[in-house]
Design an enzyme around this catalytic site. Structure first.
Site, PDB file in Angstrom:
ATOM      1  N   ASN A 121      41.169  -0.096  -1.841  1.00 54.12           N
ATOM      2  CA  ASN A 121      41.250   1.204  -2.951  1.00 54.12           C
ATOM      3  C   ASN A 121      41.550   2.453  -1.288  1.00 54.12           C
ATOM      4  OD1 ASN A 121      40.870   4.052  -3.634  1.00 54.12           O
ATOM      5  ND2 ASN A 121      39.239   3.113  -5.750  1.00 54.12           N
ATOM      6  N   HIS A 161      28.731  10.910  -3.549  1.00 63.78           N
ATOM      7  CA  HIS A 161      27.545   9.288  -3.737  1.00 63.78           C
ATOM      8  C   HIS A 161      27.980   8.364  -2.386  1.00 63.78           C
ATOM      9  CE1 HIS A 161      31.649   8.844  -5.798  1.00 63.78           C
ATOM     10  NE2 HIS A 161      31.021   7.396  -6.194  1.00 63.78           N
ATOM     11  N   TYR A 200      37.992   9.239 -11.485  1.00 62.10           N
ATOM     12  CA  TYR A 200      37.296  10.485 -11.549  1.00 62.10           C
ATOM     13  C   TYR A 200      36.573  11.996 -11.715  1.00 62.10           C
ATOM     14  CZ  TYR A 200      36.417   5.937 -14.325  1.00 62.10           C
ATOM     15  OH  TYR A 200      35.691   5.215 -15.496  1.00 62.10           O
ATOM     16  N   PHE A 208      40.719  10.971  -5.781  1.00 63.28           N
ATOM     17  CA  PHE A 208      40.635   9.676  -6.888  1.00 63.28           C
ATOM     18  C   PHE A 208      40.180   9.372  -8.305  1.00 63.28           C
ATOM     19  CE2 PHE A 208      38.200   8.669  -3.317  1.00 63.28           C
ATOM     20  CZ  PHE A 208      37.975   6.871  -3.882  1.00 63.28           C
ATOM     21  N   LYS A 226      33.364  17.261   0.814  1.00 64.75           N
ATOM     22  CA  LYS A 226      33.443  16.214  -0.641  1.00 64.75           C
ATOM     23  C   LYS A 226      32.223  14.937   0.299  1.00 64.75           C
ATOM     24  CE  LYS A 226      35.908  12.195  -2.979  1.00 64.75           C
ATOM     25  NZ  LYS A 226      36.458  11.174  -3.299  1.00 64.75           N
ATOM     26  N   GLY A 243      41.694   5.024  -1.246  1.00 68.30           N
ATOM     27  CA  GLY A 243      41.343   6.657  -1.751  1.00 68.30           C
ATOM     28  C   GLY A 243      40.018   6.132  -0.609  1.00 68.30           C
ATOM     29  N   LYS A 244      39.262   5.582  -0.877  1.00 71.65           N
ATOM     30  CA  LYS A 244      37.539   4.430  -0.202  1.00 71.65           C
ATOM     31  C   LYS A 244      37.857   4.622   1.471  1.00 71.65           C
ATOM     32  CE  LYS A 244      35.657   2.455  -4.122  1.00 71.65           C
ATOM     33  NZ  LYS A 244      34.644   0.583  -4.305  1.00 71.65           N
ATOM     34  N   ASP A 262      30.162  -1.119  -3.573  1.00 73.02           N
ATOM     35  CA  ASP A 262      30.137  -0.665  -5.248  1.00 73.02           C
ATOM     36  C   ASP A 262      30.043   0.654  -6.508  1.00 73.02           C
ATOM     37  OD1 ASP A 262      32.010  -2.251  -7.382  1.00 73.02           O
ATOM     38  OD2 ASP A 262      29.782  -2.189  -8.674  1.00 73.02           O
ATOM     39  N   SER A 263      30.864   1.351  -6.742  1.00 79.12           N
ATOM     40  CA  SER A 263      30.597   2.710  -6.675  1.00 79.12           C
ATOM     41  C   SER A 263      30.816   2.923  -8.568  1.00 79.12           C
ATOM     42  CB  SER A 263      31.487   3.458  -6.143  1.00 79.12           C
ATOM     43  OG  SER A 263      30.882   3.658  -5.371  1.00 79.12           O
TER      44      SER A 263
END
Length: 194
Positions: A11, A178, A152, A150, A173, A13-14, A70-71
């Protein structure tokens, strides 16, 4: 020379978030390792799925420091959904279709409280394993706002803010997210061993 951390994620974004939070380290995507095969995330918890990914990455990149997470988004009014299925909540499993399904499921629901949860795991070359959890509480709004996030993010307004996560700057952010909270705990090695 920067210490390398192999991140078990595809990902973008991650990967960008991890590179900003792990400032001073070099975040290397697992996709650069030909041995990598994305494992079946068949755990029933965020921690189990993070460990599954971390173990698979450690096999593909032996001798490396490996990071996995894992998110997901947890909505109590939906019995915790989408939860561990956040990335594949809808049949199409795209950001847009997942957000649409979430809004459909919350149609007419007054309680729109939600939180993002991240469980992050690091495995070191000596097989030491640490984990940490981070949460970000807020509300789901009725339509998307913002272009910076990205998943939600465009639907989620964190507690104490008027903007969605997708309307905040990356720095803002990362302070409250989280993932930012979980990754910073790993940086200070305050995670609990598993």
């Amino acid at each position: 020379m920067k210490i390398k951390i192999v991140f078990a994620s595809g990902n973008s974004g991650k990967i960008r978030e991890a590179s900003e939070i792990f400032d001073g380290f070099e975040i290397v995507p697992i996709s650069l390792f030909p041995e990598w095969k994305a494992p079946d995330e068949n755990g029933t918890t965020f921690l189990q799925n993070a460990v599954i990914k971390a173990e698979a990455a450690a096999k593909a990149a032996p001798g490396s420091i490996v990071l996995a997470d894992d998110s997901g988004l947890v909505v109590p009014a939906l019995n915790g959904a989408p939860g561990i299925f956040s990335a594949r909540f809808s049949a199409e499993a795209t950001n847009e279709s997942n957000r649409k399904k979430l809004l459909d499921e919350l149609s007419g629901v007054a309680d729109r409280r939600a939180y993002f949860l991240c469980t992050a795991v690091m495995i070191f070359p000596d097989r030491t394993v640490i984990s940490a959890e981070g949460r970000c509480y807020g509300q789901i709004i009725e339509s998307c706002r913002g272009n910076n996030g990205f998943g939600y993010d465009p639907l989620f307004v964190p507690e104490g803010y008027a903007e969605t996560l997708a309307e905040l700057s990356e720095d803002e952010k990362n302070l409250i997210s989280h993932r930012g909270k979980a990754f910073r705990k790993l940086l200070t090695f305050k995670g609990s061993s598993i």
